[in-house]
Design a protein around this motif. Structure first.
Motif, PDB file in Angstrom:
ATOM      1  N   LEU A   1      18.001  11.827 -21.135  1.00 41.81           N
ATOM      2  CA  LEU A   1      19.049  12.785 -20.792  1.00 41.81           C
ATOM      3  C   LEU A   1      19.154  12.922 -19.280  1.00 41.81           C
ATOM      4  O   LEU A   1      20.250  12.920 -18.715  1.00 41.81           O
ATOM      5  CB  LEU A   1      18.749  14.145 -21.419  1.00 41.81           C
ATOM      6  N   LEU A   2      18.013  13.014 -18.616  1.00 44.25           N
ATOM      7  CA  LEU A   2      18.009  13.122 -17.155  1.00 44.25           C
ATOM      8  C   LEU A   2      18.590  11.870 -16.510  1.00 44.25           C
ATOM      9  O   LEU A   2      19.352  11.951 -15.543  1.00 44.25           O
ATOM     10  CB  LEU A   2      16.590  13.363 -16.657  1.00 44.25           C
TER      11      LEU A   2
ATOM     12  N   ALA B   1      19.345  10.096 -25.481  1.00 46.73           N
ATOM     13  CA  ALA B   1      19.591  11.407 -24.873  1.00 46.73           C
ATOM     14  C   ALA B   1      20.106  12.391 -25.926  1.00 46.73           C
ATOM     15  O   ALA B   1      19.664  13.545 -25.986  1.00 46.73           O
ATOM     16  CB  ALA B   1      20.600  11.282 -23.742  1.00 46.73           C
TER      17      ALA B   1
ATOM     18  N   GLY C   1      17.492  13.890 -28.128  1.00 53.73           N
ATOM     19  CA  GLY C   1      16.600  14.892 -27.556  1.00 53.73           C
ATOM     20  C   GLY C   1      15.575  14.365 -26.578  1.00 53.73           C
ATOM     21  O   GLY C   1      14.658  15.094 -26.195  1.00 53.73           O
ATOM     22  N   SER C   2      15.705  13.122 -26.130  1.00 50.71           N
ATOM     23  CA  SER C   2      14.772  12.572 -25.139  1.00 50.71           C
ATOM     24  C   SER C   2      15.097  13.127 -23.758  1.00 50.71           C
ATOM     25  O   SER C   2      16.140  12.802 -23.181  1.00 50.71           O
ATOM     26  CB  SER C   2      14.848  11.041 -25.127  1.00 50.71           C
ATOM     27  N   ASP C   3      14.212  13.964 -23.223  1.00 51.73           N
ATOM     28  CA  ASP C   3      14.451  14.581 -21.918  1.00 51.73           C
ATOM     29  C   ASP C   3      14.624  13.543 -20.822  1.00 51.73           C
ATOM     30  O   ASP C   3      15.467  13.679 -19.938  1.00 51.73           O
ATOM     31  CB  ASP C   3      13.298  15.514 -21.555  1.00 51.73           C
TER      32      ASP C   3
END
Length: 239
Positions: A64-65, A56, A59-61
């Motif tokens: 992160l979600l 996350a 920068g992994s969307d």
């Protein structure tokens, strides 16, 4: 549980009485992690130890979600049901260690705090939090990786819960103005800073309110809180 007890000890050491425990209301079971009662406000605090993972932060969307879902969204859904049931029944009987304590609404407002163990950075900014929660109101999320299907099914179920809560709290209203204004996303370090100088529940509410209506655009809780303190320090006193 250790994090909950640590937060409770810190609040108690600052003169802030903490409630919590299991309850049954209208055939529904719930568990309040921490409850703070001020004169005009009831604050529900749900604690999650989930932190931002390396993916996350990189920068992994998707990741992160997932991190936000297992901290912010789950905690807000739990606190949301507490608010719905408290408003509907007027009280909750909280049981902890065999002792039952009645929490009564008494016409007070309700604030909902999702408390994370560590900081989530700009995602704990109130404006970003509001926009994120509002964006989920009509969202159904689907992962590109089928291996994550089960996790996203759980996220979507949580989003449905939050939407149901908004509808229950605003019956018959076609347009709801700022349904998540009473929602917070704070970390344990941020809570500890808010407790500086606090000696009772009213003092904690005052500290929380110092950054409730003020944003600088920095997306930095610590900067906004320091800015608010500087403003109060230089505010002219009435004669």
């Amino acid at each position: 549980l250790a994090v909950e007890r640590f937060i409770e000890w810190e609040f108690t050491s600052h003169g802030v009485h903490i409630l919590g425990g299991d309850y049954d209301a209208g055939g529904n079971h719930g568990e309040c992690d921490l409850v703070i009662e001020a004169l005009e406000t009831v604050i529900f605090m749900e604690v999650k130890k989930k932190t931002l993972t390396r993916r996350a932060k990189a920068g992994s969307d998707v990741h992160l979600l997932l991190d936000l879902a297992n901290s912010l969204l789950v905690a807000q859904a739990q606190a949301g049901w507490h608010e719905v049931r408290l408003r509907h029944h007027g009280y909750l009987d909280l049981e902890r260690d065999g002792i039952v304590t009645r929490l009564e609404l008494k016409g007070r407002e309700v604030e909902r705090v999702a408390a994370s163990l560590f900081d989530f950075g700009s995602f704990q900014d109130r404006i970003l939090l509001k926009q994120f929660l509002e964006a989920t109101m009509n969202a159904t999320l689907t992962p590109t990786d089928s291996k994550l299907g089960k996790k996203f099914t759980e996220i979507n179920a949580t989003l449905v819960e939050i939407r149901d809560q908004v509808a229950a709290l605003n019956p018959g209203q076609e347009k709801i103005n700022q349904p998540f204004f009473n929602c917070w996303f704070l970390s344990v370090p941020q809570l500890l800073i808010l407790l500086d100088g606090v000696t009772d529940a009213a003092g904690f509410k005052s500290a929380l309110w110092s950054c409730r209506h003020l944003v600088t655009g920095s997306s930095d809780f610590y900067f906004d809180l320091a800015f608010s303190k500087r403003l109060r320090k230089h505010q002219p006193t009435s004669p």
